[in-house]
Design a protein around this motif. Structure first.
Motif, PDB file in Angstrom:
ATOM      1  N   UNK A 238     -40.219  -7.093  -1.170  1.00 56.31           N
ATOM      2  CA  UNK A 238     -39.122  -7.536  -1.633  1.00 56.31           C
ATOM      3  C   UNK A 238     -39.424  -9.153  -2.401  1.00 56.31           C
ATOM      4  N   UNK A 239     -40.265  -9.728  -2.039  1.00 55.30           N
ATOM      5  CA  UNK A 239     -40.666 -11.120  -2.680  1.00 55.30           C
ATOM      6  C   UNK A 239     -41.016 -11.012  -4.086  1.00 55.30           C
ATOM      7  N   UNK A 240     -41.764  -9.839  -4.539  1.00 56.34           N
ATOM      8  CA  UNK A 240     -42.164  -9.597  -5.769  1.00 56.34           C
ATOM      9  C   UNK A 240     -40.951  -9.349  -6.622  1.00 56.34           C
ATOM     10  N   UNK A 241     -40.059  -8.390  -5.888  1.00 55.07           N
ATOM     11  CA  UNK A 241     -38.862  -8.006  -6.830  1.00 55.07           C
ATOM     12  C   UNK A 241     -38.020  -9.176  -7.063  1.00 55.07           C
ATOM     13  N   UNK A 242     -37.709 -10.149  -6.145  1.00 60.02           N
ATOM     14  CA  UNK A 242     -36.950 -11.226  -6.284  1.00 60.02           C
ATOM     15  C   UNK A 242     -37.550 -12.115  -7.430  1.00 60.02           C
ATOM     16  N   UNK A 243     -38.781 -12.253  -7.515  1.00 60.66           N
ATOM     17  CA  UNK A 243     -39.737 -12.802  -8.495  1.00 60.66           C
ATOM     18  C   UNK A 243     -39.315 -12.356  -9.956  1.00 60.66           C
ATOM     19  N   UNK A 244     -39.153 -10.910  -9.891  1.00 57.39           N
ATOM     20  CA  UNK A 244     -39.102 -10.235 -11.172  1.00 57.39           C
ATOM     21  C   UNK A 244     -37.747 -10.241 -11.721  1.00 57.39           C
ATOM     22  N   UNK A 300     -51.334  -6.820  -5.816  1.00 62.13           N
ATOM     23  CA  UNK A 300     -50.025  -7.590  -5.904  1.00 62.13           C
ATOM     24  C   UNK A 300     -50.110  -8.945  -6.297  1.00 62.13           C
ATOM     25  N   UNK A 301     -51.249  -9.503  -5.700  1.00 65.25           N
ATOM     26  CA  UNK A 301     -51.457 -10.955  -6.212  1.00 65.25           C
ATOM     27  C   UNK A 301     -51.713 -10.973  -7.575  1.00 65.25           C
ATOM     28  N   UNK A 404     -44.816 -19.011  -9.632  1.00 62.63           N
ATOM     29  CA  UNK A 404     -45.257 -19.925  -8.586  1.00 62.63           C
ATOM     30  C   UNK A 404     -44.751 -19.525  -7.302  1.00 62.63           C
ATOM     31  N   UNK A 405     -43.327 -19.407  -6.949  1.00 63.87           N
ATOM     32  CA  UNK A 405     -42.687 -19.315  -5.916  1.00 63.87           C
ATOM     33  C   UNK A 405     -43.221 -18.100  -5.359  1.00 63.87           C
ATOM     34  N   UNK A 406     -43.536 -16.810  -5.772  1.00 63.72           N
ATOM     35  CA  UNK A 406     -43.870 -15.642  -5.098  1.00 63.72           C
ATOM     36  C   UNK A 406     -45.165 -16.018  -4.560  1.00 63.72           C
ATOM     37  N   UNK A 407     -46.072 -16.599  -5.253  1.00 65.14           N
ATOM     38  CA  UNK A 407     -47.285 -17.004  -4.475  1.00 65.14           C
ATOM     39  C   UNK A 407     -47.360 -17.634  -3.265  1.00 65.14           C
ATOM     40  N   UNK A 408     -46.287 -18.078  -2.821  1.00 64.46           N
ATOM     41  CA  UNK A 408     -46.133 -18.355  -1.334  1.00 64.46           C
ATOM     42  C   UNK A 408     -45.699 -17.545  -0.321  1.00 64.46           C
ATOM     43  N   UNK A 409     -45.855 -16.349  -0.466  1.00 60.33           N
ATOM     44  CA  UNK A 409     -45.728 -15.340   0.257  1.00 60.33           C
ATOM     45  C   UNK A 409     -47.074 -14.902   0.900  1.00 60.33           C
ATOM     46  N   UNK A 410     -47.416 -14.811   2.369  1.00 64.85           N
ATOM     47  CA  UNK A 410     -48.749 -14.415   2.497  1.00 64.85           C
ATOM     48  C   UNK A 410     -49.003 -12.985   2.183  1.00 64.85           C
TER      49      UNK A 410
END
Length: 436
Positions: A238-244, A300-301, A404-410
Motif C-alpha cells: 500500500x505504500x508503493x501504491x500511494x506513491x504511485x 520493491x526498493x 522520496x516519501x515511499x523510501x521511508x517504509x521499512x
C-alpha cells in the motif's frame, strides 16, 4: 506479513537452465504477447491522436482537453475494483476479450465523430467514459492471467518479454502517430486504435487456460473485503501504491495535457511531441530488454528508486530546455520506469495468492489511478491560472517528493526477492526479510 502460499493450479516450473527466449515457443504465451503488442500499437496512435483531435475542435481550450481525458481516466478508477472481483470469479481471458470489444466500439465511435467533422463535446466525453471502463475491466484480468500462462519461475522473464513487445509496438505507434495526425488527421489515427482492439480480442479468444475453477459462494462485497485484507496486510504494497498515485497523476497531467499544450505553443505541434514521447517508448524497449536478464535482491526498493528519473524530463520542459535534451531524459526515464514496473509486477504475482491476485491488483490500480482524473482535470486550468511552465515544475516536484516519501517504509527498503523453489513456493527468507 502473512506467509505466501503456493498456488495449486500453477503450471510446473521450467528447468532452471532454460533460456528466456524459449518462452516464445510457448503458444499460449505467444498469443498473449501478440494480443498485447497489437493493442498497444493502436494505443500509441490514440495517445497522441485523442489530445490533438480535441484541440482541433472549434472553440477548443485546455479545459476541454482536460475534461475529455478526465472522462477517460475516471471510469478506470471507479470500475477497476469491480473488474478485479469479476476477474477472480470468471475466466480472465474471456473478460479481456469483452473489454477489447468494448474498447474497439468506443474508439470507433470517437474516430467516426472526428472524421465526420461533427464531434460534440458531450458525445466525446461519453465515448471516453466507455473506453475508460474497458480498461478498468481489462487491467486486473491481465495481471492475474500471466501466472496462469507461464511457469512460476519464469514470471520475471515473461513480464520482461511482454514489456519488450509492448514497448516496441508503443514506440512504433508513437513514432507514426504524429505523421498520421499531420497527414491524415486525428480521426484515422483513432480508427487504427479501434482496429487494434478487434485484432487483440481475436488473439486473446484463442487462449486456452486450464486448471482454474473456483466455486464461489460468497458475495461480491465479501470478495472485495477479502481482497482488501490481502492488500492492507502488506505495508510495502500500500505504500508503493500511494506513491504511485501521486507519480501517475503528475505524469498523466504532463503527457496528457501540459506536454501537448507546450508542444502546440512552442515546439511545433504533434510531430515534435510525438518524437519526445517516442523517445520515452524507446527507453522502455531498452529497459524491458535489460530487466529480462537482471536479478536484484530488493525489487520493491529498486522499483521506487526507478521513479526518480521520471521527474527530470518534466523539469526540463518547465525550464525551456531544447527538445533533444527532453527527449534524452525521456528515454532514460523510460528505461528506469520499465525496470521498476516489471520488478513490481513480478513481486506482486509471486507474493499474492493466485485466487486473490486480480482483486489485489485492482486495489493497486485503484490506488495508483486515484489522483489521475484529478490531475488531468486540473492541469489545464492550473496552466491557465499559474502558467504552463509553472504547472510543469509543480508536476516534477510532486513526482520526486512522492518517491522520496515511499523510501521511508521499512518493508519497501527490505523486501527481498522471492524466487520460487521447484514447487513454486517463494523462499521463506523473503518473508522474514520484509518484516519491519
Amino acid at each position: 506479513m502473512p506467509v505466501p502460499t503456493p498456488r495449486p493450479d500453477a503450471r510446473p516450473s521450467a528447468q532452471p537452465t532454460a533460456r528466456p527466449a524459449a518462452l516464445w515457443n510457448d503458444r499460449q504465451f505467444l498469443l498473449l504477447a501478440s494480443a498485447r503488442t497489437v493493442s498497444v500499437l493502436g494505443n500509441g496512435f490514440a495517445r497522441v491522436a485523442l489530445g490533438f483531435a480535441v484541440l482541433a475542435l472549434p472553440g477548443a481550450t485546455p479545459g476541454r482537453l482536460s475534461l475529455v481525458l478526465a472522462c477517460q481516466a475516471l471510469p478506470q478508477l471507479v470500475f477497476v475494483l469491480l473488474g478485479g472481483v469479476i476477474a477472480d470469479r470468471l475466466p480472465r481471458a474471456r473478460l479481456m476479450v469483452v473489454a477489447d470489444v468494448v474498447g474497439a466500439a468506443a474508439y470507433a465511435g470517437l474516430a467516426a465523430l472526428v472524421l465526420s467533422g461533427h464531434a460534440p463535446l458531450v458525445a466525446m466525453c461519453v465515448l471516453a467514459v466507455v473506453a475508460g471502463t474497458a480498461t478498468a475491466l481489462f487491467s486486473p484480468a491481465m495481471d492475474g492471467l500471466v501466472p496462469l500462462v507461464v511457469p512460476a519461475d519464469r514470471l520475471q522473464q515473461a513480464n520482461g518479454l511482454l514489456r519488450v513487445g509492448t514497448s516496441t509496438s508503443l514506440l512504433l505507434g508513437l513514432s507514426l502517430s504524429g505523421v498520421a495526425v499531420a497527414w491524415l488527421g486525428a480521426g484515422w489515427a483513432l480508427a487504427v486504435n479501434a482496429t487494434s482492439f478487434v485484432v487483440s480480442a481475436g488473439l486473446t479468444a484463442r487462449l486456452r487456460v486450464s486448471g482454474r475453477r473456483r466455486a464461489k459462494t460468497t458475495s461480491g462485497w465479501d470478495d472485495l473485503k477479502e481482497g482488501w485484507r490481502e492488500f492492507a496486510s502488506r505495508q510495502w504494497l500500500w505504500v508503493v501504491v500511494a506513491h504511485s498515485a501521486v507519480v501517475v497523476a503528475g505524469l498523466n497531467a504532463t503527457v496528457g495535457v501540459l506536454g501537448p499544450l507546450l508542444a502546440e505553443e512552442h515546439l511545433g505541434g504533434a510531430r515534435a511531441w510525438s518524437l519526445i514521447v517516442a523517445a520515452q517508448a524507446l527507453g522502455t524497449v531498452a529497459g524491458a530488454g535489460l530487466v529480462v536478464r537482471v536479478r536484484v535482491k530488493r525489487p520493491v526498493l529498486v522499483a521506487v528508486l526507478a521513479t526518480f528519473p521520471a521527474a527530470v524530463p518534466i523539469a526540463l520542459l518547465a525550464a525551456s530546455a531544447p527538445p533533444w535534451a527532453t527527449a534524452v531524459a525521456m528515454c532514460c526515464s523510460g528505461v528506469t520506469t520499465t525496470v521498476g514496473a516489471v520488478l513490481w509486477s513480478t513481486t506482486l504475482q509471486r507474493e499474492i495468492p493466485e485466487e486473490a491476485l486480480s482483486r489485489v491488483s485492482s486495489y493497486g490500480w485503484f490506488g495508483a489511478l486515484g489522483f489521475a482524473p484529478l490531475g488531468l482535470l486540473v492541469a489545464g486550468p492550473v496552466a491557465d491560472a499559474a502558467g504552463l511552465r509553472e504547472a510543469l515544475a509543480g508536476c516534477a516536484a510532486l513526482v520526486a517528493l512522492a518517491a522520496a516519501a515511499a523510501l521511508l517504509s521499512p518493508q519497501v527498503r527490505r523486501l527481498a526477492s522471492a524466487e520460487p523453489s521447484a514447487s513454486g513456493r517463494p523462499a521463506e527468507r523473503a518473508v522474514r526479510a520484509a518484516r519491519p
